[in-house]
Design a protein around this motif. Structure first.
Motif, PDB file in Angstrom:
ATOM      1  N   GLY A 206       8.054 -40.633  -2.942  1.00  0.00           N
ATOM      2  CA  GLY A 206       8.863 -41.759  -3.328  1.00  0.00           C
ATOM      3  C   GLY A 206       9.688 -42.479  -1.925  1.00  0.00           C
ATOM      4  N   SER A 207      10.944 -42.622  -2.009  1.00  0.00           N
ATOM      5  CA  SER A 207      11.534 -43.150  -0.697  1.00  0.00           C
ATOM      6  C   SER A 207      11.481 -42.580   0.482  1.00  0.00           C
ATOM      7  N   GLU A 208      11.082 -41.426   0.415  1.00  0.00           N
ATOM      8  CA  GLU A 208      10.930 -40.339   1.529  1.00  0.00           C
ATOM      9  C   GLU A 208       9.310 -40.435   1.969  1.00  0.00           C
ATOM     10  N   ALA A 209       8.585 -41.320   1.651  1.00  0.00           N
ATOM     11  CA  ALA A 209       7.268 -41.324   1.820  1.00  0.00           C
ATOM     12  C   ALA A 209       6.815 -41.180   3.326  1.00  0.00           C
ATOM     13  N   ASP A 210       7.780 -41.655   4.026  1.00  0.00           N
ATOM     14  CA  ASP A 210       7.580 -41.638   5.869  1.00  0.00           C
ATOM     15  C   ASP A 210       8.301 -40.450   6.247  1.00  0.00           C
ATOM     16  N   GLY A 211       8.374 -39.542   5.368  1.00  0.00           N
ATOM     17  CA  GLY A 211       9.223 -38.376   5.992  1.00  0.00           C
ATOM     18  C   GLY A 211       8.400 -37.309   6.704  1.00  0.00           C
ATOM     19  N   GLY A 212       7.193 -37.269   6.831  1.00  0.00           N
ATOM     20  CA  GLY A 212       6.402 -36.454   7.696  1.00  0.00           C
ATOM     21  C   GLY A 212       6.344 -35.243   6.755  1.00  0.00           C
ATOM     22  N   TYR A 213       6.464 -35.451   5.566  1.00  0.00           N
ATOM     23  CA  TYR A 213       6.157 -34.093   4.554  1.00  0.00           C
ATOM     24  C   TYR A 213       4.593 -34.010   4.114  1.00  0.00           C
ATOM     25  N   SER A 214       4.309 -32.708   3.890  1.00  0.00           N
ATOM     26  CA  SER A 214       2.969 -32.309   3.487  1.00  0.00           C
ATOM     27  C   SER A 214       2.845 -32.199   2.070  1.00  0.00           C
ATOM     28  N   TYR A 215       1.685 -31.869   1.476  1.00  0.00           N
ATOM     29  CA  TYR A 215       1.516 -31.693   0.182  1.00  0.00           C
ATOM     30  C   TYR A 215       2.279 -30.355  -0.512  1.00  0.00           C
ATOM     31  N   PRO A 216       2.058 -29.172   0.608  1.00  0.00           N
ATOM     32  CA  PRO A 216       2.838 -28.046   0.157  1.00  0.00           C
ATOM     33  C   PRO A 216       4.580 -28.175   0.202  1.00  0.00           C
ATOM     34  N   ASP A 217       4.905 -29.111   1.003  1.00  0.00           N
ATOM     35  CA  ASP A 217       6.200 -29.364   0.819  1.00  0.00           C
ATOM     36  C   ASP A 217       6.749 -29.892  -0.439  1.00  0.00           C
ATOM     37  N   TYR A 218       5.837 -30.765  -1.021  1.00  0.00           N
ATOM     38  CA  TYR A 218       6.002 -31.561  -2.359  1.00  0.00           C
ATOM     39  C   TYR A 218       6.093 -30.426  -3.374  1.00  0.00           C
ATOM     40  N   VAL A 219       5.330 -29.428  -3.330  1.00  0.00           N
ATOM     41  CA  VAL A 219       5.224 -28.416  -4.351  1.00  0.00           C
ATOM     42  C   VAL A 219       6.541 -27.306  -3.994  1.00  0.00           C
ATOM     43  N   GLU A 220       6.840 -26.884  -2.974  1.00  0.00           N
ATOM     44  CA  GLU A 220       7.897 -25.982  -2.600  1.00  0.00           C
ATOM     45  C   GLU A 220       9.159 -26.694  -3.062  1.00  0.00           C
ATOM     46  N   ARG A 221       9.384 -27.679  -2.413  1.00  0.00           N
ATOM     47  CA  ARG A 221      10.492 -28.630  -2.652  1.00  0.00           C
ATOM     48  C   ARG A 221      11.072 -28.544  -4.127  1.00  0.00           C
ATOM     49  N   PHE A 222       9.990 -28.810  -5.174  1.00  0.00           N
ATOM     50  CA  PHE A 222      10.041 -28.703  -6.540  1.00  0.00           C
ATOM     51  C   PHE A 222      10.665 -27.519  -6.944  1.00  0.00           C
ATOM     52  N   VAL A 223      10.078 -26.493  -6.276  1.00  0.00           N
ATOM     53  CA  VAL A 223      10.529 -24.932  -7.007  1.00  0.00           C
ATOM     54  C   VAL A 223      12.024 -24.889  -6.263  1.00  0.00           C
ATOM     55  N   GLU A 224      12.190 -25.107  -5.138  1.00  0.00           N
ATOM     56  CA  GLU A 224      13.367 -24.684  -4.612  1.00  0.00           C
ATOM     57  C   GLU A 224      14.567 -25.624  -5.095  1.00  0.00           C
ATOM     58  N   THR A 225      14.346 -26.784  -5.412  1.00  0.00           N
ATOM     59  CA  THR A 225      15.075 -27.739  -6.101  1.00  0.00           C
ATOM     60  C   THR A 225      15.517 -27.392  -7.613  1.00  0.00           C
ATOM     61  N   THR A 226      14.555 -27.213  -8.414  1.00  0.00           N
ATOM     62  CA  THR A 226      14.669 -27.287  -9.851  1.00  0.00           C
ATOM     63  C   THR A 226      14.691 -25.654 -10.477  1.00  0.00           C
ATOM     64  N   ASN A 227      14.090 -24.849  -9.582  1.00  0.00           N
ATOM     65  CA  ASN A 227      13.782 -23.337 -10.103  1.00  0.00           C
ATOM     66  C   ASN A 227      13.495 -23.234 -11.516  1.00  0.00           C
ATOM     67  N   PRO A 228      12.200 -23.741 -11.507  1.00  0.00           N
ATOM     68  CA  PRO A 228      11.357 -23.707 -12.839  1.00  0.00           C
ATOM     69  C   PRO A 228      10.871 -22.387 -13.232  1.00  0.00           C
ATOM     70  N   ALA A 229      10.510 -22.411 -14.697  1.00  0.00           N
ATOM     71  CA  ALA A 229      10.014 -20.981 -15.274  1.00  0.00           C
ATOM     72  C   ALA A 229       8.535 -20.855 -14.621  1.00  0.00           C
ATOM     73  N   TYR A 230       7.955 -21.944 -14.477  1.00  0.00           N
ATOM     74  CA  TYR A 230       6.614 -21.865 -14.057  1.00  0.00           C
ATOM     75  C   TYR A 230       6.182 -23.497 -13.475  1.00  0.00           C
ATOM     76  N   LEU A 231       4.980 -23.491 -12.824  1.00  0.00           N
ATOM     77  CA  LEU A 231       4.213 -24.730 -12.262  1.00  0.00           C
ATOM     78  C   LEU A 231       3.218 -25.171 -13.183  1.00  0.00           C
ATOM     79  N   SER A 232       3.010 -26.612 -13.185  1.00  0.00           N
ATOM     80  CA  SER A 232       1.844 -27.044 -13.743  1.00  0.00           C
ATOM     81  C   SER A 232       1.565 -28.336 -12.677  1.00  0.00           C
ATOM     82  N   TYR A 233       0.226 -28.474 -12.708  1.00  0.00           N
ATOM     83  CA  TYR A 233      -0.350 -29.588 -11.873  1.00  0.00           C
ATOM     84  C   TYR A 233      -1.626 -30.176 -12.558  1.00  0.00           C
ATOM     85  N   ASP A 234      -2.001 -31.446 -12.035  1.00  0.00           N
ATOM     86  CA  ASP A 234      -3.602 -31.927 -12.616  1.00  0.00           C
ATOM     87  C   ASP A 234      -4.342 -32.114 -11.297  1.00  0.00           C
TER      88      ASP A 234
END
Length: 470
Positions: A206-234
């Motif tokens: 989103g608004s941080e598209a130019d922040g130098g993040y990688s795809y693993p950052d996208y996944v790990e930030r989700f876990v660390e921010t939301t603390n989900p019971a599981y992960l899902s992706y397509d």
């Protein structure tokens, strides 16, 4: 999430860490009985359930009423134990879906499209802070509690689909929604599905598209921010190419990314399987095309499968989106893929008690994989524990697993493109194992080894779960 429960403990690995199976040389049933098993269930998800009358939008067209007891039983007969409806746009339709699913013995993760529903609030909350989102939720919580309490009165209700393919800008809002949900409905799931790596950086961040993040950052930030019971992706790997298909090079990279996050944070992950022709994606029709997706996912420790999608859209006269059938056609007629999925579901069911007792450690690629897919992997295994030598005639991947006592197992999968329709001869020489239990094609076979060596002719799209014993 429910944790594994061992009902037997005498498994022996190739290095003989547990000597208990030395007394199991008598027969196959003795070996099967001694291997640890889990009561945790594998998840088989039907995504896209039967349509209601006149539900549909341009260019897909409106359906007749197909949300019947018969059609839900056909879903259950295919082996699905979960469903994700995506077409229920009224409260009455959600209730009807829960009723039909309950008759079929299927759990449902509802998608609440109602304007004053929790998913809609979260969907309007990109870049909102946690506290801002929580304040909005609390303003409407009386409505939420009344509605979801009613849904929870049905045995089929499993939880709620909160957001599909969010950017990282939604993570704070998703976290607030999840905290509220678990405070009021702690027994029920809060489901969010993430994007694949081939999404744009704008879609991912989103608004941080130019922040130098990688795809693993996208996944790990989700876990660390939301603390989900599981992960899902397509991630839909098959791209149309002439009469066949090419495979996206990043397919294994995404599997590895989620497998590593699953291992790091001790939560399971689920993934979608491509089952419908749309846009530039082919529509798998055969066992090998579907099985290839499933067994590659299992080689990375995936704990649940999600079919995109089960019920086909009505195809307009001008089919600009290249829409095809799913497991069933727009009228609900079972297509060849239905029977292929049913077969694969039964195959997994034949050894899921064993598979679910083990946790993924890593995956070894073998071969060239067209020169690109393997090169994207960050943490490929270079050797397998207890295995002296391994080789394959064509591309293969071998997942290494362990149970809670340190015993090993291996998922060995033919990674050759299913569109080539080629078998693969794979050889594994163990250090000390005298026999193996092989789970393949719905059977469990105990095979004695000659000079500690196992040779397997693995068919197109197939994968075998191998447990070495003394």
């Amino acid at each position: 999430m429910k944790r594994m429960k061992n009902t037997a403990i005498l498994l022996a690995t190739a290095l003989g860490l547990c000597a208990g199976l030395g007394s199991c040389a008598g027969g196959a049933e003795d070996v099967r009985t001694a291997i640890g098993r889990s009561d945790e269930k594998f998840r088989y998800v039907c995504y896209g359930t039967p349509f209601y009358e006149n539900i549909g939008e341009v260019p897909y067209g409106a359906h007749p009423d197909q949300n019947t007891e018969e059609n839900w039983q056909i879903i259950a007969d295919c082996g699905f134990n979960y469903a994700m409806p995506i077409n229920d746009i009224t409260h009455e339709q959600i209730i009807s879906t829960l009723e039909q699913a309950q008759k079929a013995g299927i759990k449902v993760l509802i998608m609440d499209y109602l304007p004053n529903g929790l998913p809609q609030l979260i969907g309007r909350s990109e870049n909102r802070s946690y506290n801002e989102t929580m304040a909005l939720i609390e303003e409407s919580e009386e409505v939420f509690i009344e509605r979801y309490t009613l849904y929870a009165s049905y045995e089929s209700f499993a939880g709620i689909q909160i957001k599909d393919e969010p950017s990282a800008g939604f993570y704070n809002a998703i976290s607030a929604g999840q905290d509220w949900w678990h405070e009021h409905f702690p027994e029920y799931e809060y489901y969010c599905n993430l994007l694949p790596s081939y999404a744009s950086y704008l879609q991912l961040f989103g608004s941080e598209a130019d922040g130098g993040y990688s795809y693993p950052d996208y996944v790990e930030r989700f876990v660390e921010t939301t603390n989900p019971a599981y992960l899902s992706y397509d991630h839909y790997p098959f791209q149309r190419s002439g009469v066949g298909a090419t495979i996206r090079p990043a397919y294994l990279y995404d599997l590895e990314t989620f497998a590593e996050a699953s291992k790091k944070y001790d939560i399971p992950f689920y993934c979608y399987q491509q089952c419908t022709e749309h846009l530039t994606y082919t529509g798998p029709e055969t066992y090998r095309e579907y099985a290839w997706q499933v067994y590659t996912a299992l080689t990375y420790g995936c704990r649940g499968l999600q079919t995109f999608k089960y019920w086909a859209y009505m195809v307009p006269e001008v089919n600009s989106n290249n829409l095809g059938n799913g497991l069933v056609d727009p009228d609900g007629n079972r297509m060849p893929l239905y029977y292929a999925v049913q077969q694969v579901n039964r195959e997994i069911g034949s050894f899921e008690e064993l598979y679910m007792n083990f946790s993924w450690e890593g995956t070894m690629p073998i071969g060239s994989s067209g020169g690109s897919a393997y090169s994207l992997l960050r943490y490929p295994l270079e050797s397998l524990y207890g295995v002296e030598q391994v080789s394959a005639e064509g591309d293969a991947i071998i997942g290494q697993f362990k149970d809670n006592r340190g015993n090993k197992a291996y998922m060995v999968t033919n990674y050759i493109s299913p569109y080539k329709n080629e078998s693969n001869l794979v050889t594994m020489k163990f250090n000390e194992a005298e026999k193996v239990l092989i789970c393949k094609k719905g059977r469990q076979i105990v095979q004695k080894l000659n000079n500690h060596t196992l040779t397997m002719q693995i068919g197109p799209g197939e994968g075998y779960f191998v447990i070495p014993v003394l």
